[in-house]
Design a protein around this motif. Sequence first.
Motif, PDB file in Angstrom:
ATOM      1  N   THR A  22       8.308  -5.374   3.860  1.00  0.00           N
ATOM      2  CA  THR A  22       6.995  -5.955   3.571  1.00  0.00           C
ATOM      3  C   THR A  22       6.665  -5.731   2.094  1.00  0.00           C
ATOM      4  OG1 THR A  22       6.249  -5.468   5.811  1.00  0.00           O
ATOM      5  CG2 THR A  22       4.553  -5.995   4.192  1.00  0.00           C
ATOM      6  N   LEU A  23       6.318  -6.840   1.399  1.00  0.00           N
ATOM      7  CA  LEU A  23       6.024  -6.785  -0.031  1.00  0.00           C
ATOM      8  C   LEU A  23       4.571  -7.166  -0.305  1.00  0.00           C
ATOM      9  CD1 LEU A  23       9.117  -8.594  -1.634  1.00  0.00           C
ATOM     10  CD2 LEU A  23       8.760  -6.134  -1.352  1.00  0.00           C
ATOM     11  N   ASN A  24       4.024  -6.585  -1.379  1.00  0.00           N
ATOM     12  CA  ASN A  24       2.745  -7.035  -1.913  1.00  0.00           C
ATOM     13  C   ASN A  24       3.020  -8.280  -2.747  1.00  0.00           C
ATOM     14  OD1 ASN A  24       0.577  -7.388  -3.899  1.00  0.00           O
ATOM     15  ND2 ASN A  24      -0.237  -5.471  -3.067  1.00  0.00           N
ATOM     16  N   ALA A  39       1.173 -10.171  -4.674  1.00  0.00           N
ATOM     17  CA  ALA A  39       0.606 -10.257  -6.017  1.00  0.00           C
ATOM     18  C   ALA A  39       1.346  -9.344  -6.991  1.00  0.00           C
ATOM     19  CB  ALA A  39      -0.877  -9.903  -5.989  1.00  0.00           C
ATOM     20  N   GLN A  40       1.650  -8.115  -6.561  1.00  0.00           N
ATOM     21  CA  GLN A  40       2.222  -7.124  -7.464  1.00  0.00           C
ATOM     22  C   GLN A  40       3.748  -7.027  -7.367  1.00  0.00           C
ATOM     23  OE1 GLN A  40       0.229  -3.429  -6.689  1.00  0.00           O
ATOM     24  NE2 GLN A  40      -1.826  -4.320  -6.979  1.00  0.00           N
ATOM     25  N   GLY A  41       4.326  -7.592  -6.274  1.00  0.00           N
ATOM     26  CA  GLY A  41       5.773  -7.518  -6.111  1.00  0.00           C
ATOM     27  C   GLY A  41       6.254  -6.121  -5.807  1.00  0.00           C
ATOM     28  N   THR A  42       5.405  -5.320  -5.158  1.00  0.00           N
ATOM     29  CA  THR A  42       5.788  -3.951  -4.822  1.00  0.00           C
ATOM     30  C   THR A  42       6.015  -3.835  -3.307  1.00  0.00           C
ATOM     31  OG1 THR A  42       3.447  -3.342  -4.614  1.00  0.00           O
ATOM     32  CG2 THR A  42       4.518  -2.978  -6.742  1.00  0.00           C
ATOM     33  N   ILE A  43       6.749  -2.790  -2.923  1.00  0.00           N
ATOM     34  CA  ILE A  43       7.077  -2.579  -1.508  1.00  0.00           C
ATOM     35  C   ILE A  43       5.908  -1.891  -0.816  1.00  0.00           C
ATOM     36  CG2 ILE A  43       8.662  -1.470   0.100  1.00  0.00           C
ATOM     37  CD1 ILE A  43      10.769  -1.548  -2.113  1.00  0.00           C
ATOM     38  N   LEU A  44       5.428  -2.483   0.268  1.00  0.00           N
ATOM     39  CA  LEU A  44       4.377  -1.872   1.077  1.00  0.00           C
ATOM     40  C   LEU A  44       4.958  -1.060   2.229  1.00  0.00           C
ATOM     41  CD1 LEU A  44       1.749  -4.777   1.244  1.00  0.00           C
ATOM     42  CD2 LEU A  44       1.773  -2.774  -0.254  1.00  0.00           C
ATOM     43  N   SER A  45       6.052  -1.561   2.831  1.00  0.00           N
ATOM     44  CA  SER A  45       6.705  -0.806   3.907  1.00  0.00           C
ATOM     45  C   SER A  45       8.147  -1.264   4.028  1.00  0.00           C
ATOM     46  CB  SER A  45       5.989  -1.007   5.243  1.00  0.00           C
ATOM     47  OG  SER A  45       6.108  -2.336   5.706  1.00  0.00           O
ATOM     48  N   GLY A  46       8.957  -0.365   4.570  1.00  0.00           N
ATOM     49  CA  GLY A  46      10.354  -0.681   4.783  1.00  0.00           C
ATOM     50  C   GLY A  46      11.220  -0.172   3.642  1.00  0.00           C
ATOM     51  N   PRO A  47      12.484  -0.469   3.692  1.00  0.00           N
ATOM     52  CA  PRO A  47      13.124  -1.325   4.695  1.00  0.00           C
ATOM     53  C   PRO A  47      13.329  -0.606   6.030  1.00  0.00           C
ATOM     54  CG  PRO A  47      14.769  -0.469   3.187  1.00  0.00           C
ATOM     55  CD  PRO A  47      13.452  -0.014   2.665  1.00  0.00           C
ATOM     56  N   ASP A  48      13.162  -1.352   7.116  1.00  0.00           N
ATOM     57  CA  ASP A  48      13.426  -0.876   8.480  1.00  0.00           C
ATOM     58  C   ASP A  48      14.598  -1.666   9.041  1.00  0.00           C
ATOM     59  OD1 ASP A  48      11.220   0.953   8.543  1.00  0.00           O
ATOM     60  OD2 ASP A  48       9.909  -0.794   8.780  1.00  0.00           O
ATOM     61  N   MET A 100      26.152 -10.038  11.782  1.00  0.00           N
ATOM     62  CA  MET A 100      25.269 -10.930  11.041  1.00  0.00           C
ATOM     63  C   MET A 100      24.128 -10.087  10.470  1.00  0.00           C
ATOM     64  SD  MET A 100      23.047 -14.209  12.371  1.00  0.00           S
ATOM     65  CE  MET A 100      24.494 -15.230  12.607  1.00  0.00           C
ATOM     66  N   ILE A 101      23.884 -10.225   9.170  1.00  0.00           N
ATOM     67  CA  ILE A 101      22.804  -9.464   8.517  1.00  0.00           C
ATOM     68  C   ILE A 101      21.671 -10.430   8.227  1.00  0.00           C
ATOM     69  CG2 ILE A 101      22.170  -8.094   6.497  1.00  0.00           C
ATOM     70  CD1 ILE A 101      25.128  -7.222   6.350  1.00  0.00           C
ATOM     71  N   LEU A 102      20.500 -10.129   8.765  1.00  0.00           N
ATOM     72  CA  LEU A 102      19.361 -11.030   8.658  1.00  0.00           C
ATOM     73  C   LEU A 102      18.193 -10.300   7.989  1.00  0.00           C
ATOM     74  CD1 LEU A 102      18.158 -13.803   9.362  1.00  0.00           C
ATOM     75  CD2 LEU A 102      17.441 -12.845  11.552  1.00  0.00           C
ATOM     76  N   PRO A 103      18.024 -10.470   6.656  1.00  0.00           N
ATOM     77  CA  PRO A 103      16.867  -9.865   5.982  1.00  0.00           C
ATOM     78  C   PRO A 103      15.593 -10.670   6.297  1.00  0.00           C
ATOM     79  CG  PRO A 103      18.681 -10.324   4.452  1.00  0.00           C
ATOM     80  CD  PRO A 103      18.939 -11.094   5.705  1.00  0.00           C
ATOM     81  N   ILE A 104      14.522  -9.975   6.635  1.00  0.00           N
ATOM     82  CA  ILE A 104      13.225 -10.604   6.881  1.00  0.00           C
ATOM     83  C   ILE A 104      12.228  -9.985   5.897  1.00  0.00           C
ATOM     84  CG2 ILE A 104      11.348 -10.968   8.520  1.00  0.00           C
ATOM     85  CD1 ILE A 104      13.390 -10.829  10.754  1.00  0.00           C
ATOM     86  N   VAL A 105      11.727 -10.822   4.981  1.00  0.00           N
ATOM     87  CA  VAL A 105      10.795 -10.356   3.958  1.00  0.00           C
ATOM     88  C   VAL A 105       9.416 -10.925   4.261  1.00  0.00           C
ATOM     89  CG1 VAL A 105      10.264 -10.290   1.504  1.00  0.00           C
ATOM     90  CG2 VAL A 105      12.666 -10.262   2.273  1.00  0.00           C
ATOM     91  N   VAL A 106       8.470 -10.039   4.485  1.00  0.00           N
ATOM     92  CA  VAL A 106       7.093 -10.442   4.778  1.00  0.00           C
ATOM     93  C   VAL A 106       6.239 -10.154   3.545  1.00  0.00           C
ATOM     94  CG1 VAL A 106       5.111 -10.138   6.294  1.00  0.00           C
ATOM     95  CG2 VAL A 106       7.437  -9.888   7.211  1.00  0.00           C
ATOM     96  N   GLU A 107       5.537 -11.171   3.047  1.00  0.00           N
ATOM     97  CA  GLU A 107       4.668 -11.001   1.880  1.00  0.00           C
ATOM     98  C   GLU A 107       3.213 -11.022   2.327  1.00  0.00           C
ATOM     99  OE1 GLU A 107       7.292 -12.961  -1.730  1.00  0.00           O
ATOM    100  OE2 GLU A 107       5.876 -14.238  -0.668  1.00  0.00           O
ATOM    101  N   VAL A 108       2.446 -10.037   1.853  1.00  0.00           N
ATOM    102  CA  VAL A 108       1.008  -9.962   2.204  1.00  0.00           C
ATOM    103  C   VAL A 108       0.184  -9.783   0.941  1.00  0.00           C
ATOM    104  CG1 VAL A 108       1.431  -9.071   4.499  1.00  0.00           C
ATOM    105  CG2 VAL A 108       1.166  -7.457   2.582  1.00  0.00           C
TER     106      VAL A 108
END
Length: 553
Positions: A471-473, A475-484, A545-553
């Motif tokens: 999970t990324l911010n 606006a700021q491009g910073t990590i809020l949580s993860g990687p899980d 199979m590697i599946l990255p999931i990026v959530v932006e908030v």
Amino acid sequence: MNPKLSFFALGGVGEIGKNMYVVQYDDELIVVDCGSKFPEDDLPGIDLVIPDVTYLLENKDKVKALILTHGHEDHIGGLPYVLKQLRMPVYATKFTLGLVSVKLEEAGILDRSLLHEITPETELRLGGFDVSFFKASHSIPDCLGIVFKTEEGTIVHTGDFKFDLSPVTEEAADLHRLSDIGKGGVLALVSESTNAERPGFTPSERNVGRHFAEAFRSAPQKVVVATFASNVHRLQQVIDAAFESDRKIALLGRSMVNVVRIASELGYLQIPEQQLIDPAEVMNLPPERVALLCTGSQGEPNAALARLARNSHRQVEIARGDTVILSATAIPGNEKLLSRIIDDLFKLGAKVIYGSGAQTGMHVSGHGSQEELKLMIHLMRPKYVIPVHGEYRMLHQHRLLAEAVGVEQDHVLIVENGDVVGFQNGAAGVTGKVQAGPTFVDGLGIGDVGNSVLRDRRSLSQEGILIVVLTLNKAQGTILSGPDLVTRGFVYNRESGGLLSEANDIAARTIRDLGDDLRNRNVLKQKLKDHLGRFLYETTQRRPMILPIVVEV
């Protein structure tokens, strides 16, 4: 060469199943058959395979008719899916139309389908074609061969056939009619090749009835016969054997119930009054008074025979001492499924009669063997022979048979699906290529599962999946949580904590090293796939199979 007359296959050449052939004259074309086949093991999740009809859709204004040679699934199974895309008149015999109508009604398109009944005596004028028919013996009633007469020459399509000279019904091939067609001149014979590797003649269907009668008389308890529901001649002989041995008949399996109902209503099955009983009554009768007709002769996991073998049928059980007859030969690829069912039946204490028809007498093929294929060529006297309906080795053997009876070597044309055979001034050759191949049916989707989806499914089934959630911010491009990390089908989390912990560290380090590139989703996902993929393969020799999931908030 720009021929007016041509022939090509959209399915059914180099394979068994999903038959579909096209005869084209000028700007008009006629389609022969519209089959399907079941998927092989390398097509996970696919329900059915049908021909690719892209060429027909692109030339729909040129399609004059679809003619069905008979009612087997590999000749009619694709019809509901194709008719939803392409409206065209369908011509078939009475029994074939009965089977087709059930399919189209289930698909919700019967009321808008254009169905026309034909007989071996029917003659049609379809555009530039004069179309006539001839009776063919096979393992299902009402089979036809087709004669396409044009100004350029005559093409004959045999359909599926054998020369059964003592058939169960009056459906022997009309040898005089075939000879007359040959005397009129045949430019090309399109002939099936299923049994081109088998020497001699295929035995008569009547032989099976004698073995049924003997088995039913000697069986001390219930008799179960598993066979193709569409083989009405076989069903009639089972019913006759049951009647003669004073047994009632119960039907198990949806297709068996449907076919028996249709065949009875149309007069193709003669069932004595009160001979049929409901499956719920079976266990209330003495076992020596009961016989069962069921589906599942190919080992289909959800068919009636498989449920009996697992002892999971709601109404009927296999008891020690019952007799189970497999009245069919396993289609290549079904052997393992069938072997498992046979083992389970033996564990239940049943006597199982299985194996090739030559060993047991409980099955004969509906396809002509080598001598019958040669006889067809002798009767038709074609200038060219095009073997179809068979795997490549069968087509090759058919070519040798044709050469053995006098057809010139370069006049036997082995083609692939999509190859266009053109005819002009009595000469023939491959003149082009149209789109052909398989279309996959998956649930309600037709053709929406392509090679990339199948690759993903195979990868998932073989190596599993690793999901990286981040999970990324925005606006700021910073990590809020993860990687899980979440895995399915790859490793067991409780026993692989160290591996996943190290993988998590690699994912976190990859993210930190990206710096400003963290905002670029595509770069982020690809780096995670590359670094994690390399680590996991070096550590486990597996490629999940590697599946990255990026959530932006």
